[in-house]
Motif scaffolding. Structure first.
Motif, PDB file in Angstrom:
ATOM      1  N   ARG A  66       1.432   4.339  -2.536  1.00  0.00           N
ATOM      2  CA  ARG A  66       1.251   5.727  -2.094  1.00  0.00           C
ATOM      3  C   ARG A  66       2.444   6.567  -2.515  1.00  0.00           C
ATOM      4  O   ARG A  66       2.285   7.668  -3.074  1.00  0.00           O
ATOM      5  CB  ARG A  66       1.083   5.760  -0.575  1.00  0.00           C
ATOM      6  CG  ARG A  66       0.983   7.156  -0.004  1.00  0.00           C
ATOM      7  CD  ARG A  66       0.979   7.126   1.520  1.00  0.00           C
ATOM      8  NE  ARG A  66       0.964   8.469   2.064  1.00  0.00           N
ATOM      9  CZ  ARG A  66       2.036   9.221   2.241  1.00  0.00           C
ATOM     10  NH1 ARG A  66       3.233   8.753   1.908  1.00  0.00           N
ATOM     11  NH2 ARG A  66       1.935  10.442   2.741  1.00  0.00           N
TER      12      ARG A  66
ATOM     13  N   ILE B 225      -1.756   5.606  -5.728  1.00  0.00           N
ATOM     14  CA  ILE B 225      -2.981   5.732  -4.943  1.00  0.00           C
ATOM     15  C   ILE B 225      -3.757   6.979  -5.359  1.00  0.00           C
ATOM     16  O   ILE B 225      -4.996   6.960  -5.449  1.00  0.00           O
ATOM     17  CB  ILE B 225      -2.664   5.769  -3.433  1.00  0.00           C
ATOM     18  CG1 ILE B 225      -2.193   4.385  -2.956  1.00  0.00           C
ATOM     19  CG2 ILE B 225      -3.882   6.208  -2.634  1.00  0.00           C
ATOM     20  CD1 ILE B 225      -3.235   3.298  -3.072  1.00  0.00           C
TER      21      ILE B 225
ATOM     22  N   LEU C 226      -6.721  -0.065   1.302  1.00  0.00           N
ATOM     23  CA  LEU C 226      -7.090   0.566   0.042  1.00  0.00           C
ATOM     24  C   LEU C 226      -8.296   1.485   0.243  1.00  0.00           C
ATOM     25  O   LEU C 226      -8.345   2.603  -0.300  1.00  0.00           O
ATOM     26  CB  LEU C 226      -7.390  -0.496  -1.018  1.00  0.00           C
ATOM     27  CG  LEU C 226      -7.789   0.018  -2.412  1.00  0.00           C
ATOM     28  CD1 LEU C 226      -6.762   1.004  -2.954  1.00  0.00           C
ATOM     29  CD2 LEU C 226      -7.965  -1.149  -3.376  1.00  0.00           C
TER      30      LEU C 226
ATOM     31  N   ALA D 121      -7.147   4.604   1.865  1.00  0.00           N
ATOM     32  CA  ALA D 121      -6.495   5.460   0.870  1.00  0.00           C
ATOM     33  C   ALA D 121      -7.516   6.188   0.002  1.00  0.00           C
ATOM     34  O   ALA D 121      -7.253   7.292  -0.490  1.00  0.00           O
ATOM     35  CB  ALA D 121      -5.560   4.626  -0.007  1.00  0.00           C
TER      36      ALA D 121
ATOM     37  N   GLN E 173      -7.568   6.896  -6.697  1.00  0.00           N
ATOM     38  CA  GLN E 173      -8.636   7.730  -6.138  1.00  0.00           C
ATOM     39  C   GLN E 173      -9.407   8.452  -7.242  1.00  0.00           C
ATOM     40  O   GLN E 173     -10.639   8.497  -7.233  1.00  0.00           O
ATOM     41  CB  GLN E 173      -8.038   8.755  -5.171  1.00  0.00           C
ATOM     42  CG  GLN E 173      -7.629   8.180  -3.827  1.00  0.00           C
ATOM     43  CD  GLN E 173      -7.014   9.238  -2.928  1.00  0.00           C
ATOM     44  OE1 GLN E 173      -6.333  10.143  -3.398  1.00  0.00           O
ATOM     45  NE2 GLN E 173      -7.232   9.109  -1.640  1.00  0.00           N
TER      46      GLN E 173
ATOM     47  N   LEU F 123       0.823  -1.202   0.000  1.00  0.00           N
ATOM     48  CA  LEU F 123       0.000   0.000   0.000  1.00  0.00           C
ATOM     49  C   LEU F 123       0.863   1.261   0.000  1.00  0.00           C
ATOM     50  O   LEU F 123       0.641   2.187  -0.788  1.00  0.00           O
ATOM     51  CB  LEU F 123      -0.924   0.015   1.222  1.00  0.00           C
ATOM     52  CG  LEU F 123      -1.740   1.309   1.357  1.00  0.00           C
ATOM     53  CD1 LEU F 123      -2.851   1.363   0.326  1.00  0.00           C
ATOM     54  CD2 LEU F 123      -2.294   1.452   2.764  1.00  0.00           C
TER      55      LEU F 123
ATOM     56  N   GLN G  90      -1.995  11.845  -0.160  1.00  0.00           N
ATOM     57  CA  GLN G  90      -1.623  10.912  -1.224  1.00  0.00           C
ATOM     58  C   GLN G  90      -0.798  11.675  -2.256  1.00  0.00           C
ATOM     59  O   GLN G  90      -1.332  12.445  -3.049  1.00  0.00           O
ATOM     60  CB  GLN G  90      -2.879  10.319  -1.872  1.00  0.00           C
ATOM     61  CG  GLN G  90      -3.838   9.681  -0.885  1.00  0.00           C
ATOM     62  CD  GLN G  90      -3.199   8.584  -0.059  1.00  0.00           C
ATOM     63  OE1 GLN G  90      -2.283   7.911  -0.486  1.00  0.00           O
ATOM     64  NE2 GLN G  90      -3.681   8.400   1.156  1.00  0.00           N
TER      65      GLN G  90
END
Length: 611
Positions: free
Chosen positions: A83, A88, A133, A136, A92, A79, A311
């Protein structure tokens, strides 16, 4: 010692967990050492378990805990690699293009993507991947964990390419005379009998699973929405039911046609292929858009130390594509499938085995296959991502490693005591007797206080006491025993190994034929899957991946609601199938579903959930 006192003593470790972790809301790092101490005292003082067995079970528990921590480490590392690479931020934006509705996002990530990962890996990996996730993507950390744990139900019995059935049920029944009698009565072979049980498991799961995404989004809006209302979640019912059917229909078809290995894996793939384009096109997507309140209005208990991390975009100014951003998760899924289905690869990875056989002369063996654990796949994928996303030009890859390491240290205390507690509990009498009649006969024959281990292990005593009270209604309670096993062991597979023989023996004792007995064993597997929602192992691991250490009791209090729906519903469906035809048990199940929906319609309040 009478049977009632024996049951009371067996319940003490579990009661300690329930009291301090769930009711008093102690952090797991304090509650689990206490529960471990209670389990050791009961085992040594009252149960008569040999000290070398307790010590060996503890060592084995520590090894299992380290295996779990390796998976958590890999999930966090991946993760934070994404990022730091800027992936990430791209993901998004991609979800905003699909739908800004948090209910839709939770269904796609937790339900469908989580089911896919469960089918490939199991062992708590879906929650460890899906929860961070979701964080995030902007979910409160506790909302992310609860959502990820609720889906640890329907796909679990076919997790890790069918391990709970192909290993748990198969080995749990193998070599037992009662199994041979049932197989002979069915006119089939042992392998075909297990495959039939697998299909029955899928059928029961498919019936129950239709409600899971709806319950999940209901929990999301009730506990984390501005209105604290289940109704906000129920408004998404067309999309939630659509997403459920998109998974459970191919899931059951694969179980019926191909066997227990791939239902969850293929069901997740097919579900994603159907639901994501549909959501992008607005098909059945709710007309209202649910979002969380602004960050300043969130309850402190929802938030982790990872929550406010920004992020970062790519420092080199490159606009990363959605395909490139998602590629690491695709790689994870592919590697998990390959490492569990391609025999030469499986053999190579499993050849690296660290083992301590017959620890302290106890007969207990601790082992680890580090290259076969999902954590290794996640670590390798992180390294691949470093190259794929060209992170030497931007980002700080070292930060990902530091964050993962710090999180493991925070989560380690709880797991290092939680898993050994379970192992002491399970191994209190490895050679326990098979039936409540044996237990009563041994006690009446003068088993001394402090030698209860001559009778049965603690979980066996609890299971047999329930069976003795249930009688012909045993199928109603069979899922509860499966859930108990999963709660203790943190694994549907281990629950099935512990209790499959007990379940089929009980079915024979109450006069069920081979068909009824297979349904009872299927209910064991279904209940074991549902129990994964509340098992301390999974809760601690999922919480650790989002930095939410110390709120495990609050999480279990919430996931107990969907777990109750699942276990009770499974018992009602199982009774209906065993009785056959149109019977009141199916009506009772429909009433149970109606009650669940009615509960969500009326159990709403506007004030904060933690007020």
């Amino acid at each position: 010692m009478n049977l009632g006192l024996l049951v009371f003593l067996a319940l003490l470790p579990l009661a300690t967990v329930a009291l301090f972790l769930v009711i008093l809301r102690w952090p797991a790092k304090y509650a689990m050492p206490l529960a471990y101490g209670v389990a050791v005292v009961v085992a040594l003082t009252f149960w008569g378990t040999q000290p070398n067995v307790v010590a060996a079970a503890t060592v084995n528990g520590v090894v299992v805990a380290l295996n779990i921590l390796f998976i958590v480490f890999g999930a966090i590392l991946l993760l934070y690699t994404l990022r730091e690479s800027g992936a990430i931020a791209t993901i998004q934006r991609g979800f905003a293009d699909i739908s800004p509705d948090r209910r839709v996002q939770a269904i796609i990530v937790a339900w469908l993507f989580g089911c896919l990962i469960e089918g490939a890996s199991g062992f708590g990996t879906p929650a460890a991947i899906a929860a961070p996730l979701l964080v995030a993507l902007g979910f409160p950390a506790m909302a992310a964990v609860v959502s990820a744990l609720i889906i640890q139900s329907t796909p679990v019995s076919f997790g890790a390419v069918g391990t709970p059935i192909l290993v748990g049920i198969d080995q749990g029944l193998a070599g037992q005379s009662v199994t041979e009698r049932m197989v002979e009565a069915a006119g089939t072979t042992h392998a075909e009998f297990v495959a039939t049980i697998g299909m029955q498991v899928a059928m029961i799961h498919a019936i129950l699973g239709i409600m899971v995404p709806l319950i999940m989004v209901g929990m999301l809006t009730r506990f984390f929405g501005a209105n604290r209302s289940f109704i906000d979640g129920l408004r998404a019912w067309p999309f939630a039911i659509f997403a459920a059917l998109a998974f459970v229909i191919p899931y059951y078809a694969v179980a019926a046609l191909l066997g227990p290995a791939f239902p969850s894996l293929i069901g997740g793939l097919v579900g994603l292929a159907i639901v994501v384009p549909a959501a992008r096109a607005g098909f059945l997507v709710p007309k209202d858009t649910f979002n969380f309140e602004e960050r300043s209005k969130w309850e402190p208990e929802w938030v982790s130390r990872f929550q406010d991390d920004a992020q970062p975009e790519r420092s080199d100014g490159e606009q990363m594509s959605q395909m490139k951003a998602w590629a690491p998760y695709v790689i994870v899924a592919i590697l998990l499938v390959v490492t569990r289905t391609v025999d030469p690869v499986v053999a190579a990875l499993q050849s690296v085995t660290l083992e301590w056989p017959d620890i302290f002369g106890s007969g207990i063996t601790a082992s680890s296959q580090p290259l076969f654990l999902p954590g290794f796949v996640l670590l390798v994928t992180s390294l691949i991502t470093y190259v794929l996303h060209q992170m030497w030009n931007h980002g700080n890859y070292l930060n990902a490693w530091k964050t993962a390491g710090n999180t493991i240290l925070a989560a380690g205390v709880a797991l290092i005591f939680a898993v050994p507690m379970v192992q002491v509990f399970i191994n209190s009498a490895p050679d326990g007797l098979a039936s409540v009649q044996d237990i009563r006969s041994a006690l009446e024959g003068g088993v001394a206080f402090g030698n209860a281990a001559q009778v049965a292990s603690m979980p066996e005593v609890l299971a047999q006491s329930v069976a003795s009270m249930a009688g012909g209604l045993w199928p109603l309670f069979a899922p509860l025993i499966g859930g108990l096993g999963a709660f203790l062991a943190g694994s549907n597979t281990v629950s099935n190994l512990m209790f499959a023989f007990f379940q089929i023996s009980t079915a024979e004792q109450i006069g069920l034929g081979s068909f009824g007995a297979s349904i009872v064993v299927a209910l064991q597997a279904v209940g074991g899957a549902g129990g994964n929602m509340v098992t301390v192992h999974n809760v601690v691991a999922a919480s650790a991946t989002v930095g939410l250490i110390g709120r495990e009791g609050d999480i279990i209090r919430k996931t107990l609601l969907p777990m109750t729906y699942y276990v009770v519903g499974a018992g009602l469906v199982g009774m209906g199938i065993i009785v056959g035809g149109a019977n009141p048990w199916f009506l009772a199940f429909l009433l149970w579903v109606a009650f669940a929906i009615g509960f969500m319609l009326v159990a709403n309040r506007r004030q904060p959930a933690y007020a």
